[in-house]
Design an enzyme around this catalytic site. Structure first.
Site, PDB file in Angstrom:
ATOM      1  N   ALA A  80       2.800  -1.393  -1.643  1.00 17.89           N
ATOM      2  CA  ALA A  80       3.694  -2.155  -2.519  1.00 17.89           C
ATOM      3  C   ALA A  80       2.953  -2.709  -3.732  1.00 17.89           C
ATOM      4  O   ALA A  80       3.529  -2.886  -4.799  1.00 17.89           O
ATOM      5  CB  ALA A  80       4.319  -3.287  -1.720  1.00 17.89           C
ATOM      6  N   ASP A 108       3.884  -8.397   8.282  1.00 19.57           N
ATOM      7  CA  ASP A 108       4.298  -7.066   7.826  1.00 19.57           C
ATOM      8  C   ASP A 108       3.474  -5.982   8.510  1.00 19.57           C
ATOM      9  O   ASP A 108       3.043  -5.022   7.871  1.00 19.57           O
ATOM     10  CB  ASP A 108       4.173  -6.963   6.306  1.00 19.57           C
ATOM     11  CG  ASP A 108       4.916  -5.744   5.758  1.00 19.57           C
ATOM     12  OD1 ASP A 108       5.875  -5.287   6.419  1.00 19.57           O
ATOM     13  OD2 ASP A 108       4.546  -5.242   4.682  1.00 19.57           O
ATOM     14  N   GLY A 115      -0.008  -1.475  -5.166  1.00 15.72           N
ATOM     15  CA  GLY A 115      -0.769  -0.587  -6.046  1.00 15.72           C
ATOM     16  C   GLY A 115      -1.372   0.585  -5.316  1.00 15.72           C
ATOM     17  O   GLY A 115      -1.046   0.862  -4.165  1.00 15.72           O
TER      18      GLY A 115
HETATM   19  P1  AMP Z   1      -2.251  -0.966   1.099  1.00 16.33           P
HETATM   20  O1  AMP Z   1      -1.646  -1.014  -0.278  1.00 16.33           O
HETATM   21  O2  AMP Z   1      -3.455  -1.826   1.236  1.00 16.33           O
HETATM   22  O3  AMP Z   1      -1.212  -1.199   2.153  1.00 16.33           O
HETATM   23  O4  AMP Z   1      -2.744   0.543   1.306  1.00 16.33           O
HETATM   24  C1  AMP Z   1      -1.878   1.637   1.079  1.00 16.33           C
HETATM   25  C2  AMP Z   1      -2.427   2.863   1.787  1.00 16.33           C
HETATM   26  O5  AMP Z   1      -3.726   3.196   1.268  1.00 16.33           O
HETATM   27  C3  AMP Z   1      -2.636   2.678   3.294  1.00 16.33           C
HETATM   28  O6  AMP Z   1      -1.471   2.999   4.022  1.00 16.33           O
HETATM   29  C4  AMP Z   1      -3.749   3.662   3.593  1.00 16.33           C
HETATM   30  O7  AMP Z   1      -3.216   4.973   3.748  1.00 16.33           O
HETATM   31  C5  AMP Z   1      -4.581   3.644   2.315  1.00 16.33           C
HETATM   32  N1  AMP Z   1      -5.716   2.689   2.448  1.00 16.33           N
HETATM   33  C6  AMP Z   1      -5.723   1.373   2.149  1.00 16.33           C
HETATM   34  N2  AMP Z   1      -6.947   0.822   2.378  1.00 16.33           N
HETATM   35  C7  AMP Z   1      -7.717   1.826   2.840  1.00 16.33           C
HETATM   36  C8  AMP Z   1      -9.079   1.917   3.274  1.00 16.33           C
HETATM   37  N3  AMP Z   1      -9.891   0.844   3.264  1.00 16.33           N
HETATM   38  N4  AMP Z   1      -9.550   3.117   3.673  1.00 16.33           N
HETATM   39  C9  AMP Z   1      -8.740   4.210   3.683  1.00 16.33           C
HETATM   40  N5  AMP Z   1      -7.456   4.199   3.297  1.00 16.33           N
HETATM   41  C10 AMP Z   1      -6.928   3.027   2.873  1.00 16.33           C
END
Ligand code: AMP
Length: 303
Positions: free
Chosen positions: A36, A152, A38
């Site tokens: 949501a 969430d 970025g």
């Molecule tokens: P977020 O916006 O933090 O919910 O992350 C969105 C998506 O990015 C997640 O569902 C993961 O697929 C990927 N992601 C976020 N953080 C990581 C991380 N530290 N390592 C690998 N994939 C990540």
């Protein structure tokens, strides 16, 4: 940041439909996910000599909702230090003087291999499944002990590594339990919403435990436990499977919600055995047979 300094230390690169402006130490940026707030990229950090994940929060202060989410994420991220909760190595802000605000914020963190949506499709054996669940609960316990309700939890907010380690992401909706019980019902992605959230009752930390239960069920059944089509259908899916709630529960509802709930068709619900027949649980024998040969769980590979 002064413009000359920025040009010397930072570079910009297009990743998907977003531009990342990051320190030159981070190279080889590739998109790996989006949420949501970025886009998330993988990158190689030439200083730490390891791969990292970089999350860009675009225009985090563009409106009150974004600002609140970004602020929560930053404050909570600073307070929380637990191996099953996302740890941020570095937070970079790109300040635009003309706009007098932080235009973008970048969070640099440990790179994981996949989110739980991808893992849910896999036939995990008993050890891996329980280890993942255990880590989810450890992370949540730590947050709750600090008075933080995540609010969430969902498979895309949980990331794992091939060595079976797990981290909880995203504090965008998290808030402290102390802020009161009457909180907005518009939280928690629909399928993982606890009854008290669906029915607009005051809620507490156990809404996260409900979400963990739904995720666990999804890992066992390989499909969403309560796949509500909309807000109303979400409640139907819960009562169809778990049964109409008791009179004691009804008494806790406010009058209009109670009238609605009492007027739904009555369901007996299914037994645990019917919802989760033994055949759904992976036999642990295969793994156990070879388990003695494996020195520790961190050597187990998903992929
Ligand atoms: P977020 O916006 O933090 O919910 O992350 C969105 C998506 O990015 C997640 O569902 C993961 O697929 C990927 N992601 C976020 N953080 C990581 C991380 N530290 N390592 C690998 N994939 C990540």
């Amino acid at each position: 940041m002064n413009r000359n300094k920025r040009e010397k230390e930072y570079f910009s690169i297009d990743v998907g439909d977003s531009t990342f402006t990051v320190l030159k130490r981070y190279q080889n940026l590739r998109p790996i996910g989006s949420g949501a707030q970025g886009i998330v990229c993988s990158a190689y950090d030439h200083v730490l000599e390891r791969n990292v994940a970089i999350k860009k929060l675009s225009r985090p202060f563009q409106n009150q909702t974004h600002a609140k989410r970004a602020y929560r994420e930053l404050v909570l991220m600073k307070c929380v230090n637990h191996k099953n909760v996302r740890h941020v190595f570095l937070c970079l802000g790109v300040y635009v003087k003309k706009k007098k605000c932080f235009w973008s914020l970048y969070l640099v963190m440990e790179l994981m291999d996949a989110n739980l949506c991808q893992v849910i499709q896999m036939e995990l054996d008993h050890e891996r499944l329980s280890y993942l669940l255990y880590q989810m609960l450890c992370g949540i316990k730590h947050l709750h002990a600090a008075g933080i309700i995540h609010r969430d939890l969902k498979p895309s907010n949980i990331v794992v590594k091939s060595d079976c380690t797990l981290k909880i992401l995203d504090f965008g909706l998290a808030r402290t339990a102390a802020t009161g019980l009457l909180m907005t019902p518009y939280v928690v992605t629909r399928y993982y919403r606890a009854p008290e959230v669906i029915l607009g009752m005051g809620y507490q930390a156990n809404v996260d435990i409900w979400a963990v239960g739904c995720i666990m069920a999804e890992m066992v059944r390989h499909k969403i436990l309560f796949p509500g089509r909309d807000y109303i259908d979400q409640w139907n899916k819960v009562i169809e499977q778990l049964g109409t709630p008791s009179q004691e529960f009804m008494l806790k509802l406010n009058q209009s919600v109670r009238t609605y709930v009492e007027n739904r068709p009555r369901y007996a619900g299914y037994s645990f055995e019917k919802l989760f027949p033994d055949v759904l649980f992976p036999a642990d024998s295969d793994h156990n047979k070879s388990y003695s040969k494996i020195k520790c769980c961190s050597m187990c590979k998903f992929f």
